[in-house]
Design a protein around this motif. Structure first.
Motif, PDB file in Angstrom:
ATOM      1  N   UNK A 142       0.880  -1.109   0.032  1.00 27.90           N
ATOM      2  CA  UNK A 142       0.053  -0.033   0.134  1.00 27.90           C
ATOM      3  C   UNK A 142       0.801   1.385  -0.075  1.00 27.90           C
ATOM      4  N   UNK A 143       1.915   1.196   0.882  1.00 31.88           N
ATOM      5  CA  UNK A 143       2.739   2.577   0.844  1.00 31.88           C
ATOM      6  C   UNK A 143       3.496   2.721  -0.469  1.00 31.88           C
ATOM      7  N   UNK A 144       4.120   1.475  -1.133  1.00 32.59           N
ATOM      8  CA  UNK A 144       4.729   1.737  -2.295  1.00 32.59           C
ATOM      9  C   UNK A 144       3.760   2.133  -3.588  1.00 32.59           C
ATOM     10  N   UNK A 145       2.618   1.653  -3.386  1.00 32.73           N
ATOM     11  CA  UNK A 145       1.595   2.452  -4.593  1.00 32.73           C
ATOM     12  C   UNK A 145       1.500   3.957  -4.210  1.00 32.73           C
ATOM     13  N   UNK A 146       1.272   4.102  -3.164  1.00 33.27           N
ATOM     14  CA  UNK A 146       0.762   5.460  -2.707  1.00 33.27           C
ATOM     15  C   UNK A 146       2.275   6.221  -3.071  1.00 33.27           C
ATOM     16  N   UNK A 147       3.358   5.809  -2.714  1.00 35.30           N
ATOM     17  CA  UNK A 147       4.545   6.738  -3.007  1.00 35.30           C
ATOM     18  C   UNK A 147       4.713   6.947  -4.725  1.00 35.30           C
ATOM     19  N   UNK A 148       4.393   5.931  -5.321  1.00 36.87           N
ATOM     20  CA  UNK A 148       4.504   5.731  -6.711  1.00 36.87           C
ATOM     21  C   UNK A 148       3.630   6.892  -7.450  1.00 36.87           C
ATOM     22  N   UNK A 159       6.710   7.809 -12.777  1.00 40.97           N
ATOM     23  CA  UNK A 159       6.834   8.137 -14.324  1.00 40.97           C
ATOM     24  C   UNK A 159       8.070   8.775 -14.540  1.00 40.97           C
ATOM     25  N   UNK A 160       8.394   9.717 -13.514  1.00 41.99           N
ATOM     26  CA  UNK A 160       9.750  10.383 -13.539  1.00 41.99           C
ATOM     27  C   UNK A 160      10.914   9.236 -13.430  1.00 41.99           C
ATOM     28  N   UNK A 161      10.890   8.300 -12.683  1.00 47.04           N
ATOM     29  CA  UNK A 161      11.748   7.091 -12.576  1.00 47.04           C
ATOM     30  C   UNK A 161      11.973   6.330 -13.806  1.00 47.04           C
ATOM     31  N   UNK A 162      10.823   6.179 -14.402  1.00 50.75           N
ATOM     32  CA  UNK A 162      10.688   5.554 -15.641  1.00 50.75           C
ATOM     33  C   UNK A 162      11.287   6.361 -16.828  1.00 50.75           C
ATOM     34  N   UNK A 247       3.687   5.381 -20.022  1.00 52.47           N
ATOM     35  CA  UNK A 247       4.237   5.530 -18.766  1.00 52.47           C
ATOM     36  C   UNK A 247       3.112   6.006 -17.867  1.00 52.47           C
ATOM     37  N   UNK A 248       2.231   6.822 -18.361  1.00 50.88           N
ATOM     38  CA  UNK A 248       1.212   7.450 -17.521  1.00 50.88           C
ATOM     39  C   UNK A 248       0.391   6.625 -16.591  1.00 50.88           C
ATOM     40  N   UNK A 249       0.068   5.379 -17.025  1.00 46.33           N
ATOM     41  CA  UNK A 249      -0.796   4.645 -16.103  1.00 46.33           C
ATOM     42  C   UNK A 249       0.134   3.381 -15.994  1.00 46.33           C
ATOM     43  N   UNK A 250       1.382   3.574 -15.536  1.00 47.53           N
ATOM     44  CA  UNK A 250       2.357   2.565 -15.346  1.00 47.53           C
ATOM     45  C   UNK A 250       2.181   1.785 -14.134  1.00 47.53           C
ATOM     46  N   UNK A 251       1.445   2.428 -13.188  1.00 47.95           N
ATOM     47  CA  UNK A 251       1.225   1.755 -11.760  1.00 47.95           C
ATOM     48  C   UNK A 251       0.269   0.705 -11.695  1.00 47.95           C
ATOM     49  N   UNK A 252      -0.611   0.758 -12.926  1.00 43.42           N
ATOM     50  CA  UNK A 252      -1.697  -0.210 -12.996  1.00 43.42           C
ATOM     51  C   UNK A 252      -1.033  -1.531 -13.562  1.00 43.42           C
ATOM     52  N   UNK A 253       0.196  -1.425 -14.144  1.00 40.76           N
ATOM     53  CA  UNK A 253       0.657  -2.777 -14.753  1.00 40.76           C
ATOM     54  C   UNK A 253       1.566  -3.400 -13.418  1.00 40.76           C
ATOM     55  N   UNK A 254       1.841  -2.598 -12.453  1.00 42.34           N
ATOM     56  CA  UNK A 254       2.780  -2.973 -11.547  1.00 42.34           C
ATOM     57  C   UNK A 254       2.549  -4.634 -10.896  1.00 42.34           C
ATOM     58  N   UNK A 255       1.301  -5.059 -10.769  1.00 39.47           N
ATOM     59  CA  UNK A 255       0.836  -6.375 -10.435  1.00 39.47           C
ATOM     60  C   UNK A 255       1.459  -7.319 -11.369  1.00 39.47           C
ATOM     61  N   UNK A 256       1.545  -6.932 -12.539  1.00 40.68           N
ATOM     62  CA  UNK A 256       1.989  -7.962 -13.526  1.00 40.68           C
ATOM     63  C   UNK A 256       3.383  -8.124 -13.828  1.00 40.68           C
TER      64      UNK A 256
END
Length: 423
Positions: A142-148, A159-162, A247-256
């Motif tokens: 939860x913290x990682x997703x919030x930070x991301x 996005x910036x890191x990507x 990369x705009x919705x990159x966080x949504x892919x993180x689970x995969x």
């Protein structure tokens, strides 16, 4: 004619006539030359060579464009995959560098305890008590997703890191392409072979797919390689913009992702998951294979676990194991084969645990406050009764109920600061 000079003499009249004649001839020749050098004549003369040159240049342009685009097609997925694979590690490292909560397992645990209390959910407490590792992993996720997804300027941190990693990857491809070109390969096939060899450790590229690009026909006048590099760089810049937009919705892919940042953080932070045999507190070492005995400085009241049962106790236990290990009281569980065993001789059963008496300095306020706050839920969950009114345990419980959250929070924060300054 003058016989004395054996030659001709020029009269003024003759000189004039001669100049006129020479001028007439010059004008005639000049007119002819102008006619031959007229734009229409020159164009007519160069029409065929110009047409051939244009045809070759256009043909080479189409060949270079096709080859460059084919190479970009084969690079798109490997470059993006490399960004994702690096991003998991980059993000976890970034979190540990910029958030003190992730400096040690001990500090992380205290912050989790604060969050658990804020949520006021007995169900979440039970998960932490019965499966601390799963609870910690869920908290870190939860913290990682919030930070991301927190924005730094116009971009999220993820996005910036990507984009930073993408730029490094694109720069690597460009520099590699230039180095290969400087080695003067004779054909596009040679260039592609060398290009693949140099990037094989950085990207998942298939040589057979790249060599299919070299199947294009070379120009008879100039090799396609001479036109290829400039076009390839242009297409790379287009690819860079395209991937940045993705990369705009990159966080949504993180689970995969194959490696997820919150899993990396959890593996680094959770460490040893062995639990105290009496209170269930988790060993605090960050190394799962640490040398020496398991250690906990934050023990809990033993009523928060069903691992062991204090002998002859018919109601909820409010004992703390750091007190029990110096007493003559006895316990029983499956490790003792349900036979009574003295707490102070616990090392005979649990040789890899070190429970020092009276060192529960951090846990006392927090867990006493929790037991007092959730006493009804605890007794129901473990199927035990409350202490009889007026009993020693009941007086202890009433004392715990007088604790305020402000005092508990101050105690935890003081402990947290001590830990920070001890690092």
């Amino acid at each position: 004619y003058n016989e004395a000079f054996q030659g001709f003499s020029f009269t003024e009249e003759y000189k004039i006539d001669l100049c006129l004649e020479v001028g007439r001839m010059a004008i005639k020749g000049f007119k002819k030359k102008i006619k031959e050098m007229s734009p229409s004549a020159v164009l007519k003369q160069l029409k065929q060579p110009c047409y051939i040159d244009f045809e070759n240049r256009y043909r080479n342009f189409k060949l270079e464009e096709g080859a460059a685009r084919k190479l970009i097609f084969h690079l798109r997925v490997p470059i993006r995959t490399a960004v994702i694979e690096s991003l998991a590690s980059d993000l976890s490292t970034n979190i540990r560098l910029h958030d003190r909560r992730f400096r040690t397992k001990h500090i992380l645990t205290f912050n989790m305890l604060l969050d658990l209390q804020k949520k006021q959910s007995f169900r979440d407490f039970v998960l932490y008590l019965e499966n601390a590792e799963e609870s910690m992993r869920a908290w870190i996720k939860v913290y990682t997703l919030d930070y991301s997804t927190t924005k730094d300027g116009e971009q999220t941190r993820l996005e910036r890191l990507a984009c930073e990693q993408l730029t490094r990857n694109i720069d690597l491809v460009i520099s590699t392409a230039s180095e290969v070109a400087k080695s003067h390969p004779k054909t596009l096939k040679d260039w592609l072979t060398n290009f693949h060899k140099r990037l094989a450790d950085s990207f998942q590229l298939r040589l057979d797919e790249l060599l299919e690009i070299s199947g294009v026909e070379e120009s008879k006048d100039k090799p396609i390689l001479e036109f290829f590099m400039e076009r390839f760089i242009q297409e790379l810049q287009k690819l860079k913009k395209e991937l940045k937009d993705s990369f705009t919705f990159l966080y949504a892919e993180m689970e995969e992702w194959k490696r997820r940042p919150y899993d990396i953080l959890a593996d680094e932070m959770i460490g040893c998951t062995k639990q105290c045999p009496f209170c269930g507190a988790v060993c605090e070492y960050m190394n799962p294979d640490h040398p020496g005995n398991h250690l906990v400085t934050s023990h809990r009241p033993t009523c928060l676990t069903a691992n062991s049962v204090r002998l002859n106790l018919k109601h909820i236990s409010l004992d703390v194991c750091t007190e029990l290990v110096k007493s003559n009281l006895k316990f029983t569980n499956r490790d003792t084969k349900n036979k009574p065993h003295q707490y102070k001789k616990y090392r005979e059963i649990y040789k890899d645990w070190e429970i020092a008496p009276n060192t529960s300095r951090y846990s006392s306020f927090y867990w006493k406050y929790f037991v007092a706050q959730y006493i009804d839920d605890i007794t129901k969950h473990f199927g035990v009764s409350k202490p009889p009114p007026g009993s020693k345990e009941d007086k202890t419980l009433q004392e715990w109920k007088r604790l305020t959250w402000e005092a508990v929070e101050d105690n935890l924060k003081t402990s947290y600061q001590e830990l920070v300054h001890s690092l």
